[in-house]
Design a protein around this motif. Structure first.
Motif, mmCIF file in Angstrom:
data_model
loop_
_atom_site.group_PDB
_atom_site.id
_atom_site.type_symbol
_atom_site.label_atom_id
_atom_site.label_comp_id
_atom_site.label_asym_id
_atom_site.label_seq_id
_atom_site.Cartn_x
_atom_site.Cartn_y
_atom_site.Cartn_z
ATOM 1 N N ASP A 1 -14.062 42.898 -11.933
ATOM 2 C CA ASP A 1 -14.536 44.040 -11.730
ATOM 3 C C ASP A 1 -15.782 44.249 -12.626
ATOM 4 O O ASP A 1 -15.228 44.140 -14.153
ATOM 5 C CB ASP A 1 -13.689 45.198 -11.482
ATOM 6 N N TYR A 2 -16.966 44.349 -12.272
ATOM 7 C CA TYR A 2 -18.070 44.351 -13.504
ATOM 8 C C TYR A 2 -18.406 45.925 -13.443
ATOM 9 O O TYR A 2 -19.525 46.206 -14.104
ATOM 10 C CB TYR A 2 -19.166 43.612 -12.956
ATOM 11 N N GLY B 1 -17.817 41.058 -5.392
ATOM 12 C CA GLY B 1 -18.838 41.776 -5.778
ATOM 13 C C GLY B 1 -19.558 42.660 -4.881
ATOM 14 O O GLY B 1 -19.643 42.212 -3.579
ATOM 15 N N THR C 1 -27.912 44.137 -10.547
ATOM 16 C CA THR C 1 -26.959 45.185 -11.374
ATOM 17 C C THR C 1 -25.600 44.012 -11.549
ATOM 18 O O THR C 1 -25.176 44.301 -12.593
ATOM 19 C CB THR C 1 -26.287 46.289 -10.308
ATOM 20 N N ALA C 2 -25.208 43.417 -10.722
ATOM 21 C CA ALA C 2 -24.045 42.392 -10.903
ATOM 22 C C ALA C 2 -24.382 41.581 -12.012
ATOM 23 O O ALA C 2 -23.595 41.469 -13.033
ATOM 24 C CB ALA C 2 -23.735 41.669 -9.601
ATOM 25 N N HIS D 1 -24.618 43.456 -15.326
ATOM 26 C CA HIS D 1 -23.149 43.918 -15.780
ATOM 27 C C HIS D 1 -22.541 42.851 -16.555
ATOM 28 O O HIS D 1 -21.791 42.835 -17.283
ATOM 29 C CB HIS D 1 -22.632 44.656 -14.639
ATOM 30 N N ILE E 1 -21.697 39.972 -2.806
ATOM 31 C CA ILE E 1 -22.308 39.450 -4.195
ATOM 32 C C ILE E 1 -21.523 38.522 -5.040
ATOM 33 O O ILE E 1 -22.075 37.640 -5.751
ATOM 34 C CB ILE E 1 -22.666 40.817 -5.082
ATOM 35 N N TYR F 1 -26.145 50.533 -6.872
ATOM 36 C CA TYR F 1 -25.003 50.118 -5.837
ATOM 37 C C TYR F 1 -25.713 49.494 -4.689
ATOM 38 O O TYR F 1 -24.891 48.844 -3.841
ATOM 39 C CB TYR F 1 -24.159 51.259 -5.471
#
Ligand code: 1PR
Length: 559
Positions: A7-8, A46, A52-53, A56, A81, A396
């Motif tokens: 979980d990022y 993801g 963002t992924a 992070h 993702i 998001y």
């Protein structure tokens, strides 16, 4: 040792955790780069946006350990993702992916279809003999994405040798799952795909880890889009939630947004309940019921959150958490998604409020009143980037942001009208309901659950919301809400014709045929109802049967 989840820190990862718990699999979260060494299997759910992924993962020192983990040959299952980061790059972001698959992720073409691709679709095996991963061609899986790996075996045979299934959206064919050696990835969300998705996850997790380490690649073949895709229209059950006079959270339902019981002149007993908030059930129990009955998506709206909504005091968070434990289809949560202030003065930006809901198990947040104010600001100052819609969409992904519109008709005299909404007028049909015949009207936006009219038309709001980054429109109609007269087809056509994002038709459903009407007459991607489901007047399966009879694609539960 054992199964780890990555979980990022963005998006709804709770749903995956809930589904694994439901299936009886134990797991540990990767909380530190050193945890990768302990993982013997890794699932990366993801969600959100590619940039963002990557950002992070990089900031938390997880990107290189993730690459090393995958290269080590231990089993990897990437979702959405989590699959896209395996690629070199994406149109969504200047950041580079892991580069394990030598290919680029690009945006869907929105010339002839809505983007994001949001809803249920099928996945076709490249090699029909090889169904080892439990993907069934007859099953429907839930997709939500604007970017994809387009299937192109002629130009990119090496990259396409990773493809395990393909899916068609509009006239585009894309890679909907990949597999080679120790890597498996799905563009769709198994944790949101009902029984079909849970079965797929379970099969992958039950197999011995050694069976995931040397998966063969498939020889890419010539594939071209078929004349029609199998993307389905969605049926959404909506629960309007508020506290009743005793302070319990109940599902209520209004007539034209009035949720209080009325006294009947012919029934003296009704005088006792007149004025009380209608109570049609408990939100968590109803959510589980509609999931079991085949709803494709659920929507929970906190309809009085405009009054007071400090984040600390959000009973809806507990409702979402509890509902998400047993419901494995998408959940949209609305009401009070805006900047708030806690009683101790702590400011909570809308992004933080939404984040709490995503972590509780929501897949999308729906923004009502705040979207109206944001579009008013956009029109006045052309300024954008800092509001709820933009910040949540940036973090998001736009597919996680729904704008809920509460329009009300403003009747005008078509002969003398000289106002600004001439191009948005709808004319009553000669054979239409009595109160519409010979009239014309435009749609005015409202806030606070229809209590206040604003100087903004429905098209101004819809276009503005799309410009700010909304990924979907939930289109209510105050005039039709709770009437059972059918969806407001003119309104839906008007809005659908002016935006590229999906539109959910809402308000007024009274029979299964009304769903047929809305999908035959308009291009709405989904249709939502509340009252007929709460009162058990129409079952979701009846609607699916009615759609099937007229060859409108719907998700079938039994497959
Ligand atoms: O403004 O961001 O706090 O969001 C509040 C949310 O609550 C908005 O999405 C708004 O639509 C909703 N809402 C506020 N007041 C009411 C009310 O009913 N008094 N409900 C309300 C909106 C409309 C639909 C309903 C359909 C289908 N209700 O949710 O479910 O009309 O009903 P039907 O099938 O029975 O006709 P914010």
């Amino acid at each position: 040792m054992g199964l780890y989840l990555l979980d990022y820190g963005a998006g709804n990862v709770r749903s995956l955790a809930n589904s694994l718990t439901k299936l009886g699999h134990s797991f540990t979260w990767i909380s530190d780069p050193s945890d990768f060494a302990k993982a013997t299997s890794l699932v990366f759910p993801g969600v959100g946006a590619f940039e963002t992924a990557i950002q992070h993962l990089t900031d938390r020192g997880l990107l290189e350990p993730l690459r090393d983990y995958i290269k080590s040959g231990r089993p990897y299952f990437g979702i959405c993702i989590g699959m896209q980061v395996l690629f070199e790059s994406s149109d969504e972001s200047p950041s580079k992916g892991l580069g394990i698959i030598p290919y680029h992720i690009s945006r869907f073409d929105d010339t002839n279809k809505s983007v994001p691709h949001m809803g249920w679709n099928t996945a076709d095996l490249l090699n029909i003999q090889d169904d080892a991963e439990g993907i069934k061609e007859s099953s429907y899986y839930y997709f939500v994405h604007s970017f994809c790996a387009k299937y192109d075996h002629e130009k990119y045979p090496e990259a396409m040798s990773w493809a395990y299934t393909t899916t068609q959206y509009g006239n585009e064919l894309f890679v909907s799952s990949v597999r080679r050696n120790n890597v498996f990835g799905t563009q769709f969300h198994p944790e949101k795909s009902g029984t079909a998705g849970l079965q797929l996850l379970d099969e992958w997790l039950r197999k011995p880890e050694s069976s995931h380490t040397h998966m063969p690649s498939i020889t890419p073949k010539s594939l071209y889009p078929r004349p029609e895709h199998r993307f389905t229209k969605r049926i959404i059950a909506c629960m309007d939630v508020r506290a009743n006079d005793e302070g319990d959270l109940v599902v209520t339902k209004g007539d034209q947004y009035d949720v209080r019981e009325k006294a009947s002149p012919t029934n003296a007993l009704t005088a006792k309940i007149a004025g009380a908030v209608r109570n049609l059930g408990k939100p968590v129990a109803l959510a589980a019921k509609y999931y079991a009955e085949g709803a494709d998506e659920l929507c929970l709206l906190n309809i009085t959150s405009f009054r007071h909504s400090p984040l600390q005091d959000q009973p809806m968070l507990a409702v979402v958490r509890a509902a998400a434990e047993n419901v494995f289809i998408p959940l949209t949560i609305g009401g009070g998604i805006k900047d708030t202030v806690d009683p101790d003065g702590t400011k909570r930006p809308a992004l933080e409020v939404a984040g709490e809901y995503f972590r509780a198990g929501a897949d999308k947040v729906s923004i009502g009143s705040e979207a109206v104010y944001a579009v008013e600001r956009l029109r006045a100052t052309a300024e954008k980037g800092k509001g709820a819609i933009e910040t949540i969409a940036h973090a998001y992904g736009r597919q996680a942001v729904v704008v809920s519109i509460d329009p009300r008709r403003v009747y005008i005299d078509p002969q003398s009208y000289d106002g600004p909404y001439k191009n948005e007028l709808i004319y009553g049909k000669p054979d239409g309901p009595d109160n519409e015949r010979g009239k014309a009207w435009w749609y005015q936006c409202t806030v606070s659950g229809g209590r206040e009219n604003r100087p903004l038309s429905v098209l101004e709001l819809a276009k503005g919301a799309e410009e700010l980054g909304a990924g979907e429109i939930l289109l209510n109609s105050i005039d039709r809400d709770g009437t059972g007269l059918g969806f407001d087809l003119g309104l839906i056509k008007l809005v659908k014709g002016s935006v590229k994002i999906p539109v959910v038709a809402s308000s007024g459903a009274g029979s299964a045929d009304h769903f047929v009407d809305v999908f035959k007459t308009t291009d709405a991607e989904a249709a939502l109802a509340a009252g007929i489901f709460h009162r058990e007047q129409v079952r979701i399966s009846e609607i699916k049967d009615a759609l099937k009879k007229v060859h409108i694609n719907g998700r079938e539960l039994s497959l």
